[in-house]
Design a protein around this motif. Structure first.
Motif, PDB file in Angstrom:
ATOM      1  N   ASP A  35      -3.011  25.213 -20.418  1.00 31.93           N
ATOM      2  CA  ASP A  35      -2.912  26.455 -20.967  1.00 31.93           C
ATOM      3  C   ASP A  35      -2.282  27.098 -19.566  1.00 31.93           C
ATOM      4  O   ASP A  35      -2.859  27.591 -18.514  1.00 31.93           O
ATOM      5  CB  ASP A  35      -3.923  27.072 -21.341  1.00 31.93           C
ATOM      6  N   ASP A 183      -8.274  27.903 -24.969  1.00 28.08           N
ATOM      7  CA  ASP A 183      -9.107  29.085 -25.115  1.00 28.08           C
ATOM      8  C   ASP A 183      -8.726  29.723 -26.313  1.00 28.08           C
ATOM      9  O   ASP A 183      -9.262  30.816 -26.896  1.00 28.08           O
ATOM     10  CB  ASP A 183      -9.436  29.862 -24.227  1.00 28.08           C
ATOM     11  N   GLY A 184      -7.415  29.615 -26.952  1.00 31.27           N
ATOM     12  CA  GLY A 184      -6.872  30.212 -28.034  1.00 31.27           C
ATOM     13  C   GLY A 184      -7.706  29.830 -29.290  1.00 31.27           C
ATOM     14  O   GLY A 184      -7.650  30.538 -30.318  1.00 31.27           O
ATOM     15  N   ASP A 222      -3.976  34.471 -29.172  1.00 29.71           N
ATOM     16  CA  ASP A 222      -3.444  33.839 -27.912  1.00 29.71           C
ATOM     17  C   ASP A 222      -2.900  32.445 -28.656  1.00 29.71           C
ATOM     18  O   ASP A 222      -3.093  32.153 -29.685  1.00 29.71           O
ATOM     19  CB  ASP A 222      -4.629  33.353 -27.190  1.00 29.71           C
ATOM     20  N   ALA A 427      -4.006  33.971 -19.240  1.00 26.65           N
ATOM     21  CA  ALA A 427      -4.446  32.890 -19.729  1.00 26.65           C
ATOM     22  C   ALA A 427      -5.623  32.927 -20.048  1.00 26.65           C
ATOM     23  O   ALA A 427      -6.377  32.448 -21.055  1.00 26.65           O
ATOM     24  CB  ALA A 427      -3.755  31.647 -18.908  1.00 26.65           C
TER      25      ALA A 427
HETATM   26 MG    MG Z   1      -4.987  30.867 -23.583  1.00 30.17          MG
END
Ligand code: MG
Length: 427
Positions: A35, A183-184, A222, A427
């Protein structure tokens, strides 16, 4: 001979971002998610380099730790050569799978999960300020994944010449399913829904796609990337300890710290090693976990206080470093328009930005709309972007009586980065 893994992968830009800065690798026995961060100009570059170098390195070497270090070095050197890429970085969560075992290398806040016997276990620890605060009891764990500052990383590839890498060695069983994700995914949907999807979808490709769909449906704030890997039955049983070969193959780092099992999976199935070549100061949490239990209690308390102080200093230093390295904004400094390197505000008493350049442009000469945004900080994707925003604001003042509404609607050259621009969180 590589076992026949069933796998699936998906990556979506989401509903807010303009560019997908995530990258993925699904080339059995190697799987990875990266990421990127650093704005549109460089986050995707960093994550792509990470994946490319990681895969290439493991064609020459059998050390997953070395492969991550090589990726870190490649990103750092590329950024050093190009000012537009200054501060770029990326997470990397990667797996080298084999029959009955797997190694997972991890830096940043992407994650690896294991689904086994109806239980979903997180295999990696987020290298974030928020996770540190959770460990210190200052934030509830259930609030961490939705915390507005959850993306402030303590570790990433490409930011420093050396990086500390977590390596997890796992015993795997037939039917185990591993998920790697950015993490999206978990920033948009909770672990219960992740587990439900992994259990409902027998096809790993469909599971990966469903997870992306759920994240986008939840808001898609994200980029989201998922890699799902199903482990096949073990075809041979000659090795009494399937992980032994990995441990033996690992290089001898200058510092090797065993930090104990992670998560809540079966005890003994996961061993966590932390690899660093630079021998940085041990993090306070790890130091405290390895301190001698035989010390007198009073000394122990003093040690805890000292380590707590070090934790704050290290956290602040990491935040400042990450902020200064990767983020830019235009704000107000003493009534003048100024360019800052970092992020507006402070965390735990640590200012997250430093003044890069204070211009002669008076903030009060701008329309009120812009004055308000200056106080909040107008986010820029790079130093060049920040300077362009200043130039546009100067043109705005020089032009005859523009209305704030007209400027926000795109008449101003700064509108794309200015008050009307969507948020583009780190990010
Ligand atoms: Mg991300």
């Amino acid at each position: 001979m590589t076992p026949e893994f069933r796998w699936g992968a998906c990556s979506e830009v989401g509903l807010v971002r303009q560019v997908n800065e995530d990258s993925k690798l699904a080339a059995p026995p190697l799987f990875a998610v990266a990421d990127g961060m650093g704005g549109h100009a460089s986050g995707d570059v960093a994550s792509a380099i990470a994946i490319e170098v990681f895969e290439a390195a493991l064609k020459q070497s059998d050390s997953i730790s070395d492969a991550v270090h090589n990726a870190n070095k490649a990103i750092f050197q590329r950024a050093a050569k190009d000012p537009d890429l200054t501060g770029m970085g990326t997470t990397l969560t990667a797996m080298w799978a084999d029959e009955g075992s797997a190694q997972i290398a991890h830096v940043g806040d992407s994650r690896a999960y294991l689904l086994r016997d109806g239980q979903l276990t997180r295999l990696t620890t987020d290298h974030t300020v928020v996770n540190r605060l959770v460990q210190q009891g200052r934030i509830m764990p259930e609030d961490a994944d939705r915390h507005p500052q959850r993306s402030y990383l303590e570790r990433a590839l490409g930011v420093d010449p050396e990086v500390e890498v977590d390596v997890h060695v796992l015993d795997m069983s037939p039917g185990d399913r591993v998920l790697l994700c950015s993490d999206g995914l978990f920033g948009m949907i909770d672990d219960d829904l992740i587990q439900n999807v992994l259990e409902q979808e027998s096809s790993p490709q469909r599971a990966a796609e469903r997870l992306c769909e759920e994240a986008v449906h939840a808001g898609g704030n994200d980029n989201v990337t998922t890699v799902v890997v199903d482990f096949p039955a073990v075809r041979k049983s000659s090795a009494t300890d399937p992980t032994a070969s990995y441990a033996a193959a690992a290089p001898t780092p200058t510092r090797l710290t065993q930090t104990g099992p992670l998560g809540t999976s079966e005890s003994g199935t996961v061993r966590t090693l932390s690899h660093s070549r630079s021998s940085p100061a041990p993090s306070p949490i790890r130091s405290s976990s390895t301190s001698s239990p035989q010390r007198p209690r009073r000394k122990g308390r003093v040690l805890v206080w000292v380590l707590g102080l070090i934790a704050l200093l290290v956290t602040g230093a990491f935040v400042a470093r990450m902020s200064i390295g990767g983020s830019w904004y235009v704000g107000d400094d003493g009534g003048r328009v100024a360019v800052f390197n970092g992020m507006p505000g402070s965390l735990a008493g640590v200012e997250l930005a430093k003044l890069e350049n204070r211009t002669d442009l008076r903030s009060e000469s701008l329309p009120e709309l812009y004055q308000g945004r200056l106080k909040e900080g107008i986010k820029a994707n790079s130093r060049r972007d920040a300077r362009a925003i200043v130039a546009d604001l100067e043109k705005l003042v020089a032009s005859p009586s523009p209305s704030p509404d007209a400027a926000q609607g795109g008449e101003s050259p700064a509108a794309g980065q200015g008050p009307g621009a969507p948020e583009d969180p780190p990010a």
